[in-house]
Motif scaffolding. Structure first.
Motif, PDB file in Angstrom:
ATOM      1  N   LEU A   1     115.548 -54.325  10.295  1.00 33.53           N
ATOM      2  CA  LEU A   1     115.022 -54.333   8.876  1.00 33.53           C
ATOM      3  C   LEU A   1     116.425 -54.794   7.868  1.00 33.53           C
ATOM      4  O   LEU A   1     116.100 -55.640   7.144  1.00 33.53           O
ATOM      5  CB  LEU A   1     114.751 -53.017   8.401  1.00 33.53           C
ATOM      6  CG  LEU A   1     112.996 -52.702   9.030  1.00 33.53           C
ATOM      7  CD1 LEU A   1     113.006 -51.071   8.699  1.00 33.53           C
ATOM      8  CD2 LEU A   1     112.083 -53.670   8.595  1.00 33.53           C
TER       9      LEU A   1
ATOM     10  N   THR B   1     106.287 -54.142   3.801  1.00 33.88           N
ATOM     11  CA  THR B   1     105.544 -54.986   4.825  1.00 33.88           C
ATOM     12  C   THR B   1     105.864 -54.612   6.295  1.00 33.88           C
ATOM     13  O   THR B   1     104.788 -54.676   7.014  1.00 33.88           O
ATOM     14  CB  THR B   1     106.333 -56.463   4.565  1.00 33.88           C
ATOM     15  OG1 THR B   1     106.065 -56.656   3.158  1.00 33.88           O
ATOM     16  CG2 THR B   1     105.606 -57.344   5.556  1.00 33.88           C
ATOM     17  N   PHE B   2     106.833 -54.224   6.398  1.00 36.09           N
ATOM     18  CA  PHE B   2     107.097 -53.723   7.843  1.00 36.09           C
ATOM     19  C   PHE B   2     106.309 -52.552   8.173  1.00 36.09           C
ATOM     20  O   PHE B   2     105.433 -52.708   9.139  1.00 36.09           O
ATOM     21  CB  PHE B   2     108.375 -53.187   8.269  1.00 36.09           C
ATOM     22  CG  PHE B   2     108.594 -52.639   9.567  1.00 36.09           C
ATOM     23  CD1 PHE B   2     108.874 -53.246  10.581  1.00 36.09           C
ATOM     24  CD2 PHE B   2     108.894 -51.272   9.636  1.00 36.09           C
ATOM     25  CE1 PHE B   2     109.102 -52.754  11.910  1.00 36.09           C
ATOM     26  CE2 PHE B   2     109.205 -50.636  10.969  1.00 36.09           C
ATOM     27  CZ  PHE B   2     109.054 -51.526  12.029  1.00 36.09           C
TER      28      PHE B   2
ATOM     29  N   VAL C   1     102.733 -53.807   8.567  1.00 36.50           N
ATOM     30  CA  VAL C   1     102.538 -54.618  10.084  1.00 36.50           C
ATOM     31  C   VAL C   1     102.385 -53.632  11.127  1.00 36.50           C
ATOM     32  O   VAL C   1     101.406 -53.513  11.892  1.00 36.50           O
ATOM     33  CB  VAL C   1     103.780 -55.425  10.285  1.00 36.50           C
ATOM     34  CG1 VAL C   1     103.657 -55.754  11.706  1.00 36.50           C
ATOM     35  CG2 VAL C   1     103.679 -56.687   9.227  1.00 36.50           C
TER      36      VAL C   1
ATOM     37  N   ARG D   1     108.848 -57.789  14.447  1.00 34.98           N
ATOM     38  CA  ARG D   1     109.687 -58.750  13.925  1.00 34.98           C
ATOM     39  C   ARG D   1     109.058 -59.905  13.200  1.00 34.98           C
ATOM     40  O   ARG D   1     109.208 -60.159  12.251  1.00 34.98           O
ATOM     41  CB  ARG D   1     110.658 -58.867  14.644  1.00 34.98           C
ATOM     42  CG  ARG D   1     111.977 -59.891  14.079  1.00 34.98           C
ATOM     43  CD  ARG D   1     113.062 -60.002  14.883  1.00 34.98           C
ATOM     44  NE  ARG D   1     113.014 -60.421  16.029  1.00 34.98           N
ATOM     45  CZ  ARG D   1     112.721 -61.870  16.611  1.00 34.98           C
ATOM     46  NH1 ARG D   1     112.813 -62.582  15.501  1.00 34.98           N
ATOM     47  NH2 ARG D   1     112.628 -62.136  17.569  1.00 34.98           N
TER      48      ARG D   1
ATOM     49  N   THR E   1     106.639 -59.188  10.473  1.00 35.36           N
ATOM     50  CA  THR E   1     107.105 -58.960   9.277  1.00 35.36           C
ATOM     51  C   THR E   1     107.766 -60.029   8.566  1.00 35.36           C
ATOM     52  O   THR E   1     107.760 -60.315   7.318  1.00 35.36           O
ATOM     53  CB  THR E   1     108.120 -57.738   9.373  1.00 35.36           C
ATOM     54  OG1 THR E   1     107.356 -56.524  10.200  1.00 35.36           O
ATOM     55  CG2 THR E   1     108.707 -57.127   8.404  1.00 35.36           C
TER      56      THR E   1
END
Length: 276
Positions: free
Chosen positions: A97, A121-122, A125, A143, A146
């Motif tokens: 991140l 957002t992560f 997801v 990854r 995101t």
């Protein structure tokens, strides 16, 4: 924007620090102990701290375990309302991140908005990750999904808000921005949203440790953004004098609570990190 050195904002580091503290809170030990009976990947780990330490071991030979732990964390986050799993997954992927956040250069939008965008957002997801359909490369997919979602959002935001920025700001925001005609009196975006979102995050993290009366007023007026006077009116009915009295009391209560949460956030993030 991709490329070039950039320091991750102080607030983003504070936020990741808070999430790690939440993940390792003693009150989450029982939650993890119950999950150990459901998830074989957790079996050899006595605590979430042990899980995070294993996730931080980037050697190639540890990838199978990290893959299994990631899938177990995602599964628990999707199945359980406990904030422990959200905090643990974000803490486990904090290095990723930070790298993604450092790719977002320029000052076209407030830093805190970008901080929130990357983290939110992560987690989105993760909550929607199709574990049954995607059986491998979970870390890579997290990854990639995101990063794609973040840049997709920024490009959409640029298209919708381009009239608010100068050509120079647009060029600094995303690498594929083409020259545009100069505009008169461009308006800078408000930063108020950043602080509203920050306070909502702090309330969510602290809600399990606060008295119920404090949580109710913060959730209503900070997270759901209900007007404080309307909240007071809803509590006591239509008597104007009583509404005013309750409103003044709640206003003082909310101010003290938010000052305390913000101070705790800074103090916690300033503590030396342990592990991971």
């Amino acid at each position: 924007m991709v490329g070039g050195p950039s320091s991750v904002s102080d607030f983003f580091s504070h936020l990741l620090g808070l999430l790690r503290v939440e993940a390792l809170s003693p009150r989450n030990q029982a939650v993890f102990a119950a999950a150990r009976t459901r998830r074989p990947a957790f079996a050899r780990h006595a605590t979430l701290e042990s899980v995070l330490a294993a996730m931080a071991d980037a050697r190639a030979e540890t990838y199978p375990e990290r893959e299994a732990l990631t899938r177990a964390l995602v599964a628990e986050m999707q199945a359980s309302p406990s904030p422990a799993w959200t905090a643990a997954l974000a803490s486990a992927y904090a290095p990723m991140l930070r790298r993604l956040r450092s790719r977002l250069l320029g000052n076209a939008v407030p830093r805190e908005d970008l901080d929130q965008l990357v983290l939110a957002t992560f987690l989105s997801v993760g909550r929607n990750f199709p574990l049954p359909r995607w059986q491998d490369w979970t870390a890579v997919r997290l990854r990639q999904q995101t990063a794609r979602a973040v840049f997709r959002y920024l490009r959409k935001e640029r298209a919708e808000q381009h009239d608010k920025y100068t050509p120079q700001q647009l060029a600094a925001w995303l690498p594929d921005t083409r020259p545009v005609t100069p505009m008169e009196s461009p308006r800078r975006p408000s930063v108020r949203r950043s602080f509203v979102r920050r306070d909502a995050v702090l309330v969510h993290l602290a809600r399990d440790t606060l008295p119920r009366s404090d949580v109710e007023v913060l959730m209503a007026t900070v997270v759901r953004r209900e007007k404080l006077r309307a909240y007071a009116s809803r509590l006591v009915g239509g008597d104007a004098t009583e509404v005013e009295r309750v409103y003044q009391r709640l206003k003082r209560q909310r101010t003290r609570l938010m000052q305390r949460l913000r101070t705790q956030a800074v103090d916690t993030a300033a503590q030396p990190p342990g592990g991971c």
